[in-house]
Design a protein around this motif. Structure first.
Motif, PDB file in Angstrom:
ATOM      1  N   ILE A  16       0.850  -1.184   0.000  1.00 31.93           N
ATOM      2  CA  ILE A  16       0.000   0.000   0.000  1.00 31.93           C
ATOM      3  C   ILE A  16       0.891   1.241   0.000  1.00 31.93           C
ATOM      4  O   ILE A  16       1.788   1.365   0.833  1.00 31.93           O
ATOM      5  CB  ILE A  16      -0.906   0.014   1.254  1.00 31.93           C
ATOM      6  N   PRO A  17       0.651   2.172  -0.926  1.00 29.17           N
ATOM      7  CA  PRO A  17       1.458   3.399  -0.913  1.00 29.17           C
ATOM      8  C   PRO A  17       1.138   4.234   0.324  1.00 29.17           C
ATOM      9  O   PRO A  17       0.087   4.059   0.943  1.00 29.17           O
ATOM     10  CB  PRO A  17       1.038   4.113  -2.203  1.00 29.17           C
ATOM     11  N   PRO A  18       2.002   5.172   0.676  1.00 24.74           N
ATOM     12  CA  PRO A  18       1.814   5.959   1.903  1.00 24.74           C
ATOM     13  C   PRO A  18       0.770   7.067   1.738  1.00 24.74           C
ATOM     14  O   PRO A  18       1.074   8.256   1.873  1.00 24.74           O
ATOM     15  CB  PRO A  18       3.210   6.526   2.157  1.00 24.74           C
ATOM     16  N   VAL A  19      -0.484   6.699   1.456  1.00 25.36           N
ATOM     17  CA  VAL A  19      -1.531   7.695   1.200  1.00 25.36           C
ATOM     18  C   VAL A  19      -1.751   8.632   2.385  1.00 25.36           C
ATOM     19  O   VAL A  19      -2.149   9.784   2.200  1.00 25.36           O
ATOM     20  CB  VAL A  19      -2.875   7.033   0.792  1.00 25.36           C
ATOM     21  N   GLU A  20      -1.461   8.153   3.591  1.00 27.84           N
ATOM     22  CA  GLU A  20      -1.655   9.004   4.773  1.00 27.84           C
ATOM     23  C   GLU A  20      -0.648  10.164   4.802  1.00 27.84           C
ATOM     24  O   GLU A  20      -0.868  11.165   5.478  1.00 27.84           O
ATOM     25  CB  GLU A  20      -1.570   8.183   6.068  1.00 27.84           C
ATOM     26  N   ASN A  21       0.445  10.047   4.055  1.00 29.47           N
ATOM     27  CA  ASN A  21       1.459  11.101   4.017  1.00 29.47           C
ATOM     28  C   ASN A  21       1.236  12.102   2.884  1.00 29.47           C
ATOM     29  O   ASN A  21       1.878  13.141   2.854  1.00 29.47           O
ATOM     30  CB  ASN A  21       2.862  10.503   3.858  1.00 29.47           C
ATOM     31  N   TRP A  22       0.376  11.775   1.955  1.00 33.98           N
ATOM     32  CA  TRP A  22       0.164  12.642   0.802  1.00 33.98           C
ATOM     33  C   TRP A  22      -0.833  13.745   1.150  1.00 33.98           C
ATOM     34  O   TRP A  22      -1.905  13.485   1.692  1.00 33.98           O
ATOM     35  CB  TRP A  22      -0.335  11.838  -0.386  1.00 33.98           C
ATOM     36  N   GLN A  23      -0.487  14.964   0.819  1.00 31.51           N
ATOM     37  CA  GLN A  23      -1.341  16.132   1.055  1.00 31.51           C
ATOM     38  C   GLN A  23      -1.549  16.878  -0.265  1.00 31.51           C
ATOM     39  O   GLN A  23      -0.986  17.947  -0.481  1.00 31.51           O
ATOM     40  CB  GLN A  23      -0.704  17.051   2.113  1.00 31.51           C
ATOM     41  N   PRO A  24      -2.340  16.314  -1.151  1.00 30.47           N
ATOM     42  CA  PRO A  24      -2.511  16.939  -2.466  1.00 30.47           C
ATOM     43  C   PRO A  24      -3.267  18.269  -2.386  1.00 30.47           C
ATOM     44  O   PRO A  24      -4.089  18.476  -1.491  1.00 30.47           O
ATOM     45  CB  PRO A  24      -3.325  15.901  -3.236  1.00 30.47           C
ATOM     46  N   THR A  25      -2.971  19.147  -3.327  1.00 33.45           N
ATOM     47  CA  THR A  25      -3.631  20.451  -3.364  1.00 33.45           C
ATOM     48  C   THR A  25      -4.848  20.455  -4.275  1.00 33.45           C
ATOM     49  O   THR A  25      -5.744  21.274  -4.095  1.00 33.45           O
ATOM     50  CB  THR A  25      -2.638  21.534  -3.830  1.00 33.45           C
ATOM     51  N   GLN A  26      -4.877  19.576  -5.249  1.00 31.49           N
ATOM     52  CA  GLN A  26      -6.036  19.500  -6.142  1.00 31.49           C
ATOM     53  C   GLN A  26      -7.072  18.568  -5.519  1.00 31.49           C
ATOM     54  O   GLN A  26      -6.777  17.414  -5.225  1.00 31.49           O
ATOM     55  CB  GLN A  26      -5.629  18.962  -7.512  1.00 31.49           C
ATOM     56  N   VAL A  27      -8.299  19.093  -5.332  1.00 26.73           N
ATOM     57  CA  VAL A  27      -9.373  18.322  -4.716  1.00 26.73           C
ATOM     58  C   VAL A  27     -10.588  18.354  -5.626  1.00 26.73           C
ATOM     59  O   VAL A  27     -10.931  19.416  -6.158  1.00 26.73           O
ATOM     60  CB  VAL A  27      -9.744  18.892  -3.321  1.00 26.73           C
TER      61      VAL A  27
END
Length: 185
Positions: A16-27
């Motif tokens: 599983i990739p570290p999705v909890e660490n990703w903070q994307p700006t495009q929503v």
């Protein structure tokens, strides 16, 4: 959401990739629904490719706002989940450590232990069915067939207040599958 860039972030070994660490700006929001039976629907059509469902499931997280999102390093898309995103479809008992290992419909292994305890909650249909935490704020319902299989292995325990619980012990932790009505005990 363009899936091509996602492929380079997915580990070939299925981690599983570290999705909890990703903070994307495009929503944004995506017309994707995970039905109560675990099937994934995009724009009204069922996603029939298990590999694609697995890929998408590795990008899923539930945020503190209670909503579900598919997340990449650059964007996140809100999706709709009817009940829980996963269904527990299989279980194996590892006797050497007296632990039950559960498997979700997308292939995630989950140990039934102190961190991953069963909790009986109400489904959208009003039934009381156990669920278990999986990862990233996500949980899974026990599938009906598996539920009955585990009940066959279960024992009864009298609890304070006269409640009789049906459950099993896994990794040293009592895991509740349900309660018997008072008149049935």
């Amino acid at each position: 959401m363009n899936l091509d860039p996602l492929l380079k972030h997915i580990e070939p070994d299925g981690q599983i990739p570290p999705v909890e660490n990703w903070q994307p700006t495009q929503v944004g929001q995506m017309d994707l629904t995970i039905a109560a039976d675990g099937r994934w629907w995009h724009e009204g059509s069922e996603i029939a490719r298990p590999r694609l469902v697995r890929l998408l499931s590795t990008l899923l997280r539930r945020e503190v706002d209670g909503h579900y999102y598919l997340v990449t390093p650059v964007e996140k898309q809100r999706i709709h989940v009817v009940d829980h995103p996963f269904i527990i479809v299989d279980a194996d008992h590892e006797e050497s450590v007296d632990c039950w290992w559960l498997t979700t419909n997308v292939g995630d292994p989950v140990p039934l232990d102190a961190e991953h305890c069963l909790q009986v909650t109400v489904t959208p249909d009003g039934e009381q069915v156990p669920e278990v935490p999986v990862r990233a704020g996500l949980s899974a319902r026990l599938g009906r067939n598996l539920y009955y299989r585990l009940v066959e292995q279960a024992e009864l325990r009298q609890q304070p207040g006269g409640v009789t619980e049906v459950g099993l012990t896994s990794a040293g932790v009592w895991q509740v599958l349900g309660e018997l009505p008072t008149e049935a005990t």
